[in-house]
Enzyme design. Structure first.
Site, PDB file in Angstrom:
ATOM      1  N   LYS A   1       0.835  -1.207   0.000  1.00  0.00           N
ATOM      2  CA  LYS A   1       0.000   0.000   0.000  1.00  0.00           C
ATOM      3  C   LYS A   1       0.872   1.260   0.000  1.00  0.00           C
ATOM      4  O   LYS A   1       1.970   1.257   0.559  1.00  0.00           O
ATOM      5  CB  LYS A   1      -0.866  -0.017   1.263  1.00  0.00           C
TER       6      LYS A   1
ATOM      7  N   LYS B   1       6.788   9.116  -8.772  1.00  0.00           N
ATOM      8  CA  LYS B   1       7.358  10.122  -7.848  1.00  0.00           C
ATOM      9  C   LYS B   1       8.881  10.083  -7.884  1.00  0.00           C
ATOM     10  O   LYS B   1       9.545  11.025  -7.491  1.00  0.00           O
ATOM     11  CB  LYS B   1       6.878   9.865  -6.420  1.00  0.00           C
TER      12      LYS B   1
END
Lengths: 253, 375
Positions: A9, A40
């Site tokens: 997660k 990212k």
């Protein structure tokens, strides 16, 4: 060469675990390559003193086919080879397709032939939301997937989704589930939640990392635990995690 | 916008290369693409469509199937079509949309093979690369799947990379005749005028003749696995055809293969534009048979390609011609629109470039007197 992928997660500590496991394996004398598969592009920052590196997609955009591996592979702590796939501007483009393109570029350019790693770690973004994010599981990429989770409900839920995706792909010769890595958050019955999850998918909890002060402190300093807190309990647990992952490959190295 | 073709058309895409390469081999070629696109692969880019049967299917990919990752529809439809048509093999290839959603053709192929019991392989086309890459991957795949170890046959030559996208229909027959006239036995003509049975015997040849880059992957595989040397060239004209036969003989006798002359455009008075091996061979033929200072521009860059000047986009080709100002250019008729003023165009239609537009004007230049055509 063994290849593995770390899933879990968002925010559960995949990159932190990946960097520290990479460092621990490198300390054991293995040649390690860590490939961040998250738009990212911050997977390897702890191995680079908090510094970002140019991503494969960014350099591909600038140089096209003239991209050289030296433009995208950087040395990190303990000699770990660091790569970031990169991704589009948030809210635009297609991050999944970006992962596919970046991994194909690395393969086409011969990244593994150049670096000759013993271990390749793909650190993959959150959930397996589309074809792109299952790319590291495909035949020829990771052989085993390790899922990081805490005992929190949402984390276990996301981990179960990932395990289900792995199960769905069984007939395709994709990566198998290597095990669950418990990254504790201090909630009640954490171990038992992780063990139930593992049992549901015929796997086991291969590592148990306590909530501690060293890991966030090292993260704040942009370093791995092995660099800042060598010999600490956290360092020992991360080293055991690295060994458990290697053991899951049955002594392939 | 550098790679955009504003005036001239773009060349056929990799998917068409796959369909063309596998057309005559008795397989089932499935293009995972939206419905309605079959004509691109099988009529615009395929001169054999109305005269020769071939199993080419388009999967009719819908928006929802793409969004939902519904590979099951592709698998079930392919298996159903295969049960109906009973092909020798199944080839699955992709188009732009599956590329974006990351369809894993190798994995889908494994599932199709498991369910149908028919040999199946995935090809990694995406509709954005050159036909050469698609054809090369497809031919290499069938060779990998079917070629069997066997004893060498003295004087046997395979012809690799033969598709109507680069060479006119009948080229296989002309090359067979030319080989026979020089005392060679023609092995497999991959993949026009031949069959899977013949592909099995590919390793029996002493040397391979690569007539287009579409056969590059197969040639490299046969060199690596069976040590068969490779000579590049199309036997255009008379002088170069004779020279090429000598190169084949010499390679068959164990000499180091002679490379196709790097006929770069440079200061050439005549420039041939087209697929690398064809263009360079024709330039060699023009030098030998007509004494012309001829060079070539290869419009299809690919890994391991025969060199020469490689220019793949309209802007670069136009600029190079403007700078070189050749007296004549030998190219497809549609290149007329980017030639500098005063440069004469000698038309040699190229199917991968203009499709059926000039099909009737296609001429055989193989092993024949080309002086009349180029006078």
């Amino acid at each position: 060469m063994i290849k593995l992928a770390i899933y879990g997660k968002g925010g559960i500590g995949k990159s932190t675990v990946s960097c520290n496991v990479s460092a621990a394996m490198a300390k054991k004398g293995l040649r390690v390559m860590q490939i961040g598969c998250d738009p990212k592009a911050d997977s390897t920052s702890l191995l680079r003193g908090g510094e970002r590196i140019p991503t494969v997609l960014q350099v591909t955009r600038e140089k096209g086919n003239a991209l050289a591996l030296e433009d995208v592979i950087y040395d990190g702590a303990f000699g770990v080879k660091c790569v970031e796939a990169g991704g589009p501007v948030p809210g635009l483009g297609c991050a999944g397709r970006g992962i596919i393109n970046a991994l194909e570029t690395l393969e086409k350019k011969g990244a593994f032939e150049l670096c000759k790693p013993d271990v390749v770690i793909y650190d993959v973004l959150g959930d397996v939301v589309c074809g792109g994010f299952s790319m590291p599981m495909r035949k020829g990429y990771a052989d085993k997937v390790f899922v990081v989770t805490s005992g929190e409900k949402m984390s276990v839920y996301a981990a179960a989704n990932i395990c289900m995706a792995i199960d769905n792909f069984k007939g395709r010769g994709y990566a198998s589930l290597g095990g669950i890595i418990l990254n504790r958050r201090g909630v009640e019955d954490e171990r038992s939640a992780a063990e139930t999850l593992a049992a549901d998918f015929g796997s086991s909890v291969i590592a148990d990392i306590d909530r501690c002060e060293e890991i966030p402190a090292a993260e704040k300093a942009g370093k791995t635990v092995a660099e800042l807190f060598a010999g600490s309990r956290a360092d020992e647990q991360l080293s055991c995690t690295a060994q458990a992952i290697l053991d899951a490959f049955g002594g392939a190295l | 916008m550098k790679n955009a073709a504003r005036i001239i058309p773009c060349y056929s895409a990799d998917t068409s290369g796959v369909c063309s390469a596998l057309y005559e081999l008795g397989g089932l070629t499935v293009v995972h693409d939206a419905s309605g696109c079959n004509s691109t692969y099988s009529t615009h880019d395929e001169p054999r469509w109305y005269d020769m049967r071939s199993n080419i299917f388009i999967s009719a990919l819908t928006e929802m199937d793409a969004i939902m990752g519904n590979d099951e529809k592709l698998i079930a439809d392919t298996v159903s079509a295969a049960k109906d048509r009973k092909p020798a093999f199944i080839a699955l290839c992709g188009s732009p949309m599956p590329m974006m959603t990351g369809v894993d053709f190798d994995a889908v192929a494994a599932e199709v093979e498991a369910r149908s019991g028919i040999r199946t392989f995935g090809l990694h086309t995406n509709g954005t690369r050159s036909y050469i890459e698609g054809a090369s991957e497809a031919l290499a795949a069938v060779v990998r799947e079917y070629a069997e170890p066997c004893g060498k046959v003295r004087g046997r030559v395979n012809v690799l990379g033969l598709t109507p996208l680069d060479l006119p229909l009948g080229a296989d027959k002309h090359i067979r005749e030319w080989l026979a006239s020089h005392g060679f036995e023609c092995g497999c003509t991959l993949a026009m005028g031949d069959s899977l049975e013949s592909i099995k015997k590919l390793p029996s040849a002493e040397v391979n003749l690569l007539v287009s880059e579409a056969g590059r992957g197969a040639a490299e595989y046969l060199k690596k696995e069976y040590g068969i040397p490779c000579i590049c060239g199309v036997p255009f004209g008379n002088g170069f055809a004779d020279e090429l036969a000598e190169r084949l003989r010499s390679a068959a006798n164990g000499s180091k293969p002679v490379a196709l002359s790097t006929a770069e455009a440079g200061q050439a008075e005549v420039i041939v534009i087209g697929e690398g091996i064809s263009a360079m061979s024709l330039a060699e033929a023009l030098r030998r048979d007509l004494g012309l200072n001829a060079g070539a521009i290869n419009t299809q860059p690919s890994e391991g390609a025969a060199s020469g000047d490689v220019l793949s986009c309209e802007e670069d080709i136009e600029a190079a011609l403007l700078e070189l100002r050749p007296k004549a250019v030998v190219a497809d008729p549609l290149y007329r629109y980017i030639l500098p003023a005063g440069t004469r165009l000698i038309e040699v239609p190229h199917f991968a470039f203009s499709g059926r537009c000039f099909q009737r004007a296609m001429v055989n230049l193989i092993n024949t007197d080309i002086k009349e055509y180029f006078k």
